[in-house]
Design an enzyme around this catalytic site. Structure first.
Site, mmCIF file in Angstrom:
data_model
loop_
_atom_site.group_PDB
_atom_site.id
_atom_site.type_symbol
_atom_site.label_atom_id
_atom_site.label_comp_id
_atom_site.label_asym_id
_atom_site.label_seq_id
_atom_site.Cartn_x
_atom_site.Cartn_y
_atom_site.Cartn_z
ATOM 1 N N CYS A 114 0.867 -1.187 0.000
ATOM 2 C CA CYS A 114 0.000 0.000 0.000
ATOM 3 C C CYS A 114 0.896 1.228 0.000
ATOM 4 O O CYS A 114 2.064 1.139 -0.404
ATOM 5 C CB CYS A 114 -0.975 -0.022 1.177
ATOM 6 S SG CYS A 114 -0.191 -0.020 2.803
ATOM 7 N N ASN A 144 2.270 1.481 4.403
ATOM 8 C CA ASN A 144 2.564 0.206 5.077
ATOM 9 C C ASN A 144 2.257 0.259 6.573
ATOM 10 O O ASN A 144 2.888 -0.405 7.379
ATOM 11 C CB ASN A 144 4.022 -0.242 4.850
ATOM 12 C CG ASN A 144 4.313 -1.701 5.233
ATOM 13 O OD1 ASN A 144 5.424 -2.041 5.610
ATOM 14 N ND2 ASN A 144 3.321 -2.565 5.152
ATOM 15 N N CYS A 190 -1.428 0.725 7.379
ATOM 16 C CA CYS A 190 -2.863 0.412 7.490
ATOM 17 C C CYS A 190 -3.234 -0.815 6.653
ATOM 18 O O CYS A 190 -3.421 -1.910 7.187
ATOM 19 C CB CYS A 190 -3.728 1.603 7.071
ATOM 20 S SG CYS A 190 -3.572 3.046 8.143
ATOM 21 N N ARG A 191 -3.353 -0.629 5.337
ATOM 22 C CA ARG A 191 -3.941 -1.695 4.508
ATOM 23 C C ARG A 191 -3.038 -2.897 4.317
ATOM 24 O O ARG A 191 -3.478 -4.043 4.490
ATOM 25 C CB ARG A 191 -4.335 -1.120 3.131
ATOM 26 C CG ARG A 191 -5.470 -0.117 3.204
ATOM 27 C CD ARG A 191 -5.577 0.695 1.930
ATOM 28 N NE ARG A 191 -4.440 1.598 1.781
ATOM 29 C CZ ARG A 191 -4.195 2.343 0.711
ATOM 30 N NH1 ARG A 191 -5.006 2.281 -0.315
ATOM 31 N NH2 ARG A 191 -3.140 3.138 0.669
ATOM 32 N N SER A 192 -1.770 -2.684 3.928
ATOM 33 C CA SER A 192 -0.948 -3.863 3.609
ATOM 34 C C SER A 192 -0.550 -4.688 4.841
ATOM 35 O O SER A 192 -0.529 -5.920 4.750
ATOM 36 C CB SER A 192 0.258 -3.511 2.733
ATOM 37 O OG SER A 192 1.124 -2.611 3.352
ATOM 38 N N ASP A 246 -7.838 3.942 0.940
ATOM 39 C CA ASP A 246 -6.975 4.417 2.023
ATOM 40 C C ASP A 246 -7.848 4.890 3.202
ATOM 41 O O ASP A 246 -8.634 5.820 3.045
ATOM 42 C CB ASP A 246 -6.155 5.585 1.461
ATOM 43 C CG ASP A 246 -5.142 6.102 2.445
ATOM 44 O OD1 ASP A 246 -5.227 5.747 3.637
ATOM 45 O OD2 ASP A 246 -4.269 6.874 2.016
HETATM 46 P P1 4NP Z 1 -1.760 2.812 4.138
HETATM 47 O O1 4NP Z 1 -2.423 4.148 4.717
HETATM 48 O O2 4NP Z 1 -1.225 3.174 2.768
HETATM 49 O O3 4NP Z 1 -2.921 1.885 4.063
HETATM 50 O O4 4NP Z 1 -0.694 2.406 5.115
HETATM 51 C C1 4NP Z 1 -1.730 5.365 4.830
HETATM 52 C C2 4NP Z 1 -0.917 5.586 5.911
HETATM 53 C C3 4NP Z 1 -0.260 6.802 6.046
HETATM 54 C C4 4NP Z 1 -0.436 7.785 5.093
HETATM 55 C C5 4NP Z 1 -1.237 7.546 3.995
HETATM 56 C C6 4NP Z 1 -1.881 6.325 3.863
HETATM 57 N N1 4NP Z 1 0.199 9.021 5.246
HETATM 58 O O5 4NP Z 1 -0.048 9.905 4.425
HETATM 59 O O6 4NP Z 1 1.017 9.196 6.174
#
Ligand code: 4NP
Length: 162
Positions: A10, A13, A15-17, A132
């Protein structure tokens, strides 16, 4: 059969992955197939490297009995050759990983991982992406887990040995 190597990707790294990694491992453990899979996750960005998953994601996963102990890391060019399959959460992630793969091909790498959207393995949901959840509310984290549960069980059905 040789171990299958899967990398979930993702943006951050956190939340989703890592949730996809924990969910897939949970299903694999339920079937006693731990020795058949090597599973990891990474972000296309490196801002959160070394961090545990977001506490909202960990709490939502714990409510479903899924533990998320991984630490964030950024995807590396070598991941394109050391994994068999890379599963991306959204269109931006897919573009970023494909672009990394193009660089690897230009550099002479031959055997690259198969790169595909995580939602291509969903059997119940028709969403094109795992959205996201970072800037949204709690319902977003639950929806991510619902999608990942569907996609992970579809993926395991595809890859299950025998
Ligand atoms: P992820 O979510 O891609 O599912 O881990 C996010 C985590 C942090 C951010 C964006 C998306 N950020 O902008 O810090």
């Amino acid at each position: 059969m040789a171990e299958q190597r899967l990398l979930f990707v993702c943006l951050g790294n956190i939340c989703r992955s890592p949730a996809a990694e924990g969910m897939f491992l949970h299903l694999v453990a339920q079937e006693g197939l731990e020795d058949q899979f090597l599973v990891d996750s990474a972000g296309t960005g490196g801002w959160h490297a070394g961090n545990l998953p977001d506490r909202r994601m960990r709490a939502a996963a714990e409510r479903r009995g899924i533990h998320l102990p991984s630490r964030a890391r950024q995807i590396q060019p070598a991941d394109l050759t050391s994994f068999d399959r890379i599963l991306t959460m959204d269109a931006d992630n897919l573009r970023a990983v494909r672009s990394l793969a193009a660089t690897e091909v230009a550099g002479g790498s031959l055997e690259l991982a198969l790169i595909e959207p995580m939602t291509s393995h969903c059997r119940r949901f028709s969403d094109a992406e795992v959205p996201d959840p970072y800037y949204g509310g709690e319902a977003g984290f639950e929806h991510v887990l619902d999608l990942l549960e569907d996609a992970c069980s579809g993926l395991l059905a595809t890859l299950r040995p025998g």
